[in-house]
Design a protein around this motif. Sequence first.
Motif, PDB file in Angstrom:
ATOM      1  N   UNK A   1     -37.830  17.045  32.110  1.00  0.00           N
ATOM      2  CA  UNK A   1     -37.209  17.847  31.189  1.00  0.00           C
ATOM      3  C   UNK A   1     -36.413  16.572  30.156  1.00  0.00           C
ATOM      4  N   UNK A   2     -36.452  17.149  28.964  1.00  0.00           N
ATOM      5  CA  UNK A   2     -35.917  16.350  28.107  1.00  0.00           C
ATOM      6  C   UNK A   2     -34.465  15.830  28.208  1.00  0.00           C
ATOM      7  N   UNK A   3     -33.981  14.636  27.819  1.00  0.00           N
ATOM      8  CA  UNK A   3     -32.641  13.962  28.303  1.00  0.00           C
ATOM      9  C   UNK A   3     -31.520  14.859  27.535  1.00  0.00           C
ATOM     10  N   UNK A   4     -32.254  15.440  26.221  1.00  0.00           N
ATOM     11  CA  UNK A   4     -30.936  15.883  25.494  1.00  0.00           C
ATOM     12  C   UNK A   4     -30.580  17.509  25.929  1.00  0.00           C
ATOM     13  N   UNK A   5     -31.316  17.958  27.007  1.00  0.00           N
ATOM     14  CA  UNK A   5     -31.105  19.346  27.419  1.00  0.00           C
ATOM     15  C   UNK A   5     -29.629  19.480  27.688  1.00  0.00           C
ATOM     16  N   UNK A   6     -29.020  20.665  27.830  1.00  0.00           N
ATOM     17  CA  UNK A   6     -27.862  21.165  28.264  1.00  0.00           C
ATOM     18  C   UNK A   6     -27.611  20.886  29.706  1.00  0.00           C
ATOM     19  N   UNK A   7     -26.270  20.985  30.112  1.00  0.00           N
ATOM     20  CA  UNK A   7     -26.031  20.735  31.263  1.00  0.00           C
ATOM     21  C   UNK A   7     -26.277  21.965  32.476  1.00  0.00           C
ATOM     22  N   UNK A   8     -26.573  23.287  31.730  1.00  0.00           N
ATOM     23  CA  UNK A   8     -27.194  24.083  32.479  1.00  0.00           C
ATOM     24  C   UNK A   8     -28.365  23.987  33.014  1.00  0.00           C
ATOM     25  N   UNK A   9     -29.253  23.487  32.235  1.00  0.00           N
ATOM     26  CA  UNK A   9     -30.566  23.386  32.310  1.00  0.00           C
ATOM     27  C   UNK A   9     -30.871  21.978  33.378  1.00  0.00           C
ATOM     28  N   UNK A  10     -29.928  20.960  32.933  1.00  0.00           N
ATOM     29  CA  UNK A  10     -29.804  19.718  33.816  1.00  0.00           C
ATOM     30  C   UNK A  10     -29.598  20.061  35.146  1.00  0.00           C
ATOM     31  N   UNK A  11     -28.834  21.300  35.513  1.00  0.00           N
ATOM     32  CA  UNK A  11     -28.475  21.421  36.953  1.00  0.00           C
ATOM     33  C   UNK A  11     -29.487  22.234  37.638  1.00  0.00           C
ATOM     34  N   UNK A  12     -30.657  22.590  37.016  1.00  0.00           N
ATOM     35  CA  UNK A  12     -31.846  23.185  37.741  1.00  0.00           C
ATOM     36  C   UNK A  12     -32.608  22.100  38.441  1.00  0.00           C
ATOM     37  N   UNK A  13     -32.540  22.293  39.763  1.00  0.00           N
ATOM     38  CA  UNK A  13     -33.394  21.244  40.458  1.00  0.00           C
ATOM     39  C   UNK A  13     -34.697  21.766  40.970  1.00  0.00           C
ATOM     40  N   UNK A  14     -34.686  22.933  41.272  1.00  0.00           N
ATOM     41  CA  UNK A  14     -35.997  23.648  41.719  1.00  0.00           C
ATOM     42  C   UNK A  14     -36.019  24.921  40.798  1.00  0.00           C
ATOM     43  N   UNK A  15     -37.067  25.092  40.218  1.00  0.00           N
ATOM     44  CA  UNK A  15     -37.488  26.185  39.318  1.00  0.00           C
ATOM     45  C   UNK A  15     -37.884  27.227  40.098  1.00  0.00           C
ATOM     46  N   UNK A  16     -37.326  28.541  40.039  1.00  0.00           N
ATOM     47  CA  UNK A  16     -37.322  29.709  40.762  1.00  0.00           C
ATOM     48  C   UNK A  16     -38.548  30.544  39.799  1.00  0.00           C
TER      49      UNK A  16
ATOM     50  N   UNK B   1     -23.648  36.739  33.087  1.00  0.00           N
ATOM     51  CA  UNK B   1     -23.402  35.305  32.897  1.00  0.00           C
ATOM     52  C   UNK B   1     -24.292  34.208  33.540  1.00  0.00           C
ATOM     53  N   UNK B   2     -25.375  34.573  34.069  1.00  0.00           N
ATOM     54  CA  UNK B   2     -26.464  33.739  34.240  1.00  0.00           C
ATOM     55  C   UNK B   2     -27.097  32.861  33.415  1.00  0.00           C
ATOM     56  N   UNK B   3     -26.937  31.552  33.037  1.00  0.00           N
ATOM     57  CA  UNK B   3     -27.270  31.161  31.852  1.00  0.00           C
ATOM     58  C   UNK B   3     -28.676  30.909  31.569  1.00  0.00           C
ATOM     59  N   UNK B   4     -29.614  30.590  32.667  1.00  0.00           N
ATOM     60  CA  UNK B   4     -30.816  29.901  32.386  1.00  0.00           C
ATOM     61  C   UNK B   4     -32.082  30.939  33.016  1.00  0.00           C
TER      62      UNK B   4
ATOM     63  N   UNK C   1     -44.454  26.610  31.099  1.00  0.00           N
ATOM     64  CA  UNK C   1     -43.362  25.837  31.953  1.00  0.00           C
ATOM     65  C   UNK C   1     -42.400  25.536  31.326  1.00  0.00           C
ATOM     66  N   UNK C   2     -41.532  26.476  30.851  1.00  0.00           N
ATOM     67  CA  UNK C   2     -40.282  26.205  30.200  1.00  0.00           C
ATOM     68  C   UNK C   2     -39.023  26.917  30.669  1.00  0.00           C
ATOM     69  N   UNK C   3     -37.979  26.239  30.346  1.00  0.00           N
ATOM     70  CA  UNK C   3     -36.431  26.996  30.720  1.00  0.00           C
ATOM     71  C   UNK C   3     -35.882  27.006  29.369  1.00  0.00           C
ATOM     72  N   UNK C   4     -35.015  28.084  29.441  1.00  0.00           N
ATOM     73  CA  UNK C   4     -34.237  28.441  28.359  1.00  0.00           C
ATOM     74  C   UNK C   4     -32.777  28.794  28.786  1.00  0.00           C
ATOM     75  N   UNK C   5     -31.870  28.193  27.960  1.00  0.00           N
ATOM     76  CA  UNK C   5     -30.244  28.486  28.169  1.00  0.00           C
ATOM     77  C   UNK C   5     -29.913  29.173  27.210  1.00  0.00           C
ATOM     78  N   UNK C   6     -29.207  30.361  27.453  1.00  0.00           N
ATOM     79  CA  UNK C   6     -28.784  31.517  26.811  1.00  0.00           C
ATOM     80  C   UNK C   6     -27.422  30.977  26.124  1.00  0.00           C
ATOM     81  N   UNK C   7     -26.391  30.365  26.787  1.00  0.00           N
ATOM     82  CA  UNK C   7     -25.103  29.963  26.055  1.00  0.00           C
ATOM     83  C   UNK C   7     -25.364  28.873  25.081  1.00  0.00           C
ATOM     84  N   UNK C   8     -26.343  27.926  25.426  1.00  0.00           N
ATOM     85  CA  UNK C   8     -26.388  26.743  24.673  1.00  0.00           C
ATOM     86  C   UNK C   8     -27.497  26.874  23.804  1.00  0.00           C
ATOM     87  N   UNK C   9     -28.439  27.869  23.863  1.00  0.00           N
ATOM     88  CA  UNK C   9     -29.513  27.847  23.078  1.00  0.00           C
ATOM     89  C   UNK C   9     -30.484  26.733  23.282  1.00  0.00           C
TER      90      UNK C   9
END
Length: 89
Positions: free
Chosen positions: A1-16, A64-67, A76-84
């Motif tokens: 994942x890119x280094x500039x991603x938000x904290x919500x995405x950075x918190x994902x350690x295993x993708x569901x 309020x589940x963000x990702x 193979x991508x993730x999206x965060x609603x609050x941080x777009x």
Amino acid sequence: MAAETCSHIKAITTVKHPKRRECEECVKIGSRWVHLRTCQTCGATLCCDDSPNRHATKHALASEHPVIASAQPGERWLYCYPDDGFAEY
């Protein structure tokens, strides 16, 4: 994942991933969907914003589940609603 991603995405350690390739809410009401997304907090698989009911977005706003992760084969991508925020994995 890119280094500039938000904290919500950075918190994902295993993708569901989806348990079933269907929108749980559309199935209940007999509706159709275009693409699927899986909530990374609770694992619900719901329809995207191109679908008539937009269940994934409704779920994210109400719970309020963000990702979410794309549940489409080959994506193979993730999206965060609050941080777009967006990140490939």
